[in-house]
Enzyme design. Structure first.
Site, PDB file in Angstrom:
ATOM      1  N   LYS A  34       3.707 -15.382   1.572  1.00 32.66           N
ATOM      2  CA  LYS A  34       3.736 -16.238   0.381  1.00 32.66           C
ATOM      3  C   LYS A  34       5.172 -16.359  -0.108  1.00 32.66           C
ATOM      4  O   LYS A  34       5.555 -15.817  -1.137  1.00 32.66           O
ATOM      5  CB  LYS A  34       2.789 -15.690  -0.698  1.00 32.66           C
ATOM      6  CG  LYS A  34       1.357 -16.037  -0.344  1.00 32.66           C
ATOM      7  CD  LYS A  34       0.375 -16.083  -1.460  1.00 32.66           C
ATOM      8  CE  LYS A  34       0.731 -16.849  -2.672  1.00 32.66           C
ATOM      9  NZ  LYS A  34       0.164 -18.201  -2.712  1.00 32.66           N
ATOM     10  N   TYR A  77       0.825  -1.217   0.000  1.00 30.95           N
ATOM     11  CA  TYR A  77       0.000   0.000   0.000  1.00 30.95           C
ATOM     12  C   TYR A  77       0.860   1.269   0.000  1.00 30.95           C
ATOM     13  O   TYR A  77       0.375   2.348  -0.303  1.00 30.95           O
ATOM     14  CB  TYR A  77      -0.944   0.022   1.211  1.00 30.95           C
ATOM     15  CG  TYR A  77      -2.008  -1.063   1.178  1.00 30.95           C
ATOM     16  CD1 TYR A  77      -2.316  -1.724  -0.004  1.00 30.95           C
ATOM     17  CD2 TYR A  77      -2.691  -1.435   2.327  1.00 30.95           C
ATOM     18  CE1 TYR A  77      -3.270  -2.722  -0.039  1.00 30.95           C
ATOM     19  CE2 TYR A  77      -3.654  -2.430   2.293  1.00 30.95           C
ATOM     20  CZ  TYR A  77      -3.928  -3.078   1.107  1.00 30.95           C
ATOM     21  OH  TYR A  77      -4.874  -4.065   1.079  1.00 30.95           O
ATOM     22  N   ASP A 104     -10.570  -9.167   7.657  1.00 36.42           N
ATOM     23  CA  ASP A 104     -11.975  -9.026   7.264  1.00 36.42           C
ATOM     24  C   ASP A 104     -12.647 -10.394   7.194  1.00 36.42           C
ATOM     25  O   ASP A 104     -13.798 -10.558   7.590  1.00 36.42           O
ATOM     26  CB  ASP A 104     -12.097  -8.321   5.909  1.00 36.42           C
ATOM     27  CG  ASP A 104     -12.211  -6.807   6.070  1.00 36.42           C
ATOM     28  OD1 ASP A 104     -11.841  -6.310   7.159  1.00 36.42           O
ATOM     29  OD2 ASP A 104     -12.664  -6.134   5.135  1.00 36.42           O
TER      30      ASP A 104
END
Ligand code: NAD
Length: 369
Positions: free
Chosen positions: A193, A142, A254
């Site tokens: 990952k 981000y 979330d």
């Protein structure tokens, strides 16, 4: 008796309604006499824009920096939809996170037994669930540079986001996760990952080394982020603390929150680095927004904000026992059948924001005896 300074920023929409119930709990804690929490109230978001032309003023920021903890209600609403990008209500929240250097976002996913049937999963999967997701909040894709869209001509464009992490960023978030695990069930899942991302390789390496050097008493598991997403809906109770980067943390927190039912139930904390005395800058807020559709109606669920205050008691005010009491009082009123409209259930009594706050105080009075 230790005196703590708590800055209350109720904000917009239902923010002031739910924060009023936190004030009730603060008064209860103060009357108990084990710590003194002094509150100050100030503006953030749309209401600050209306008053000063900016979503948070320098004076308010100064108060936030001086406080032991900050509690935020919610910001935003349709009234400010036309406001310029830099002054929009959310800019107040982003400045708080940035200036307080809050790099660790803590999102608990707790399933109260009384609400287990409101989950998207079967009761046996979620009853008694208690997970803590620790998300890195100030780095990763981000914020990484370059971040751009280039016009290549001929109707083609090229968009780039950059995932970047440095050793110190991974170390400090992993340390928060290990320390939290020690206060809980002593288990950390580190999720990345590494099979396809270099940042994942470094993440894995740094967490493994830190664990070996400082936290070998905690059980550490490494789990690929896609598998983590799957396991969260398959058997979520296998998790205690999950630590992950900004992007995966956004998704996984979330996902985990939906295991527990309503948005009105979800607290959060964002923590900064510890200073020499061990004190961390901290912002506590419900996960939900300003809910303009129900603002002013007295029906908002105050539990997410009260549970956020319980986190402040635990992580900023060294009042773990009182935090336990507040969390148990919330579970108790739900067991008694009290519900706000968002979690209404057949056979239960639907009550408003103020009644829910009072019911929690009444439970606290009975439990503390
Ligand atoms: P929202 O969380 O405000 O509301 C989503 C839905 O959940 C609505 O139907 C609302 O009534 C309900 N809801 C939310 N909190 C509730 C509560 N405590 N009790 C009962 N019901 C509740 O999200 P939204 O509608 O997407 O956004 C509304 C405004 O809030 C927007 O301006 C958005 O930018 C802002 N927002 C702010 C924050 C924040 O301050 N941290 C977070 C998300 C959204």
């Amino acid at each position: 008796m230790t005196v703590y300074k708590l800055l209350l920023l109720p904000g917009d929409g239902i923010g002031p309604e739910v924060m009023a119930e936190v004030e009730r709990v603060v008064a209860w804690v103060n009357a108990r006499g084990e710590a003194r929490i002094e509150t100050e109230t100030d503006l953030v978001g749309g209401c600050a824009y209306d008053a000063h032309g900016e979503a948070i003023s320098d004076e308010t920021m100064g108060r936030a920096l001086a406080a032991d903890a900050v509690m935020l209600g919610a910001v935003g609403g349709p009234k400010w939809d036309g406001v310029a990008y830099e002054q929009r209500p959310e800019a107040g929240l982003l400045r708080l996170r940035k200036d307080l250097e809050l790099f660790a976002n803590l999102r608990p996913a707790i399933c109260y037994p009384a609400l287990a049937d409101a989950s998207s999963l079967k009761r046996d999967r979620v009853d008694g669930l208690d997970i803590m997701i620790v998300r890195e909040l100030t780095g990763g894709v981000y914020f990484g540079e370059p971040k751009e869209i280039k016009d290549l001509g001929g109707g083609q464009k090229r968009a780039v986001d950059t995932q970047v992490y440095q050793t110190y960023e991974i170390e400090r978030i992993a340390a928060v996760a290990f320390e939290l695990a020690r206060l809980r069930r002593n288990q950390v899942h580190s999720s990345e990952k590494r099979n396809v991302m270099k940042t994942g390789v470094l993440w894995n390496e740094v967490v493994t080394r830190l664990h070996k050097e400082r936290y070998s008493d905690v059980t550490l598991h490494h789990i690929l982020a896609d598998n983590c997403a799957m396991q969260l809906v398959r058997w979520p109770k296998q998790f205690d603390v999950i630590v992950t980067d900004n992007l995966f943390g956004d998704m996984l927190s979330d996902e985990a929150s939906m295991l527990t039912g309503s948005l009105g139930m979800l607290p959060s904390a964002s923590l900064g680095a510890a200073d020499a005395s061990g004190r961390r800058r901290a912002l506590y807020e419900p996960v939900h927004g300003s809910a303009p559709d129900i603002a002013g109606k007295g029906v908002a669920n105050p539990i997410a904000t009260i549970a956020s205050f319980a986190m402040a008691l635990r992580y900023s005010f060294d009042q773990g026992e009182t935090a336990d009491l507040v969390e148990r009082a919330i579970a108790f009123v739900l067991d008694e059948g009290y519900r706000t409209a968002d979690i209404a259930q057949d056979g239960c009594r639907t009550i408003g924001t103020t009644e829910m706050g009072k019911a929690i105080i009444s439970a606290l009075d009975r439990m503390a005896k």
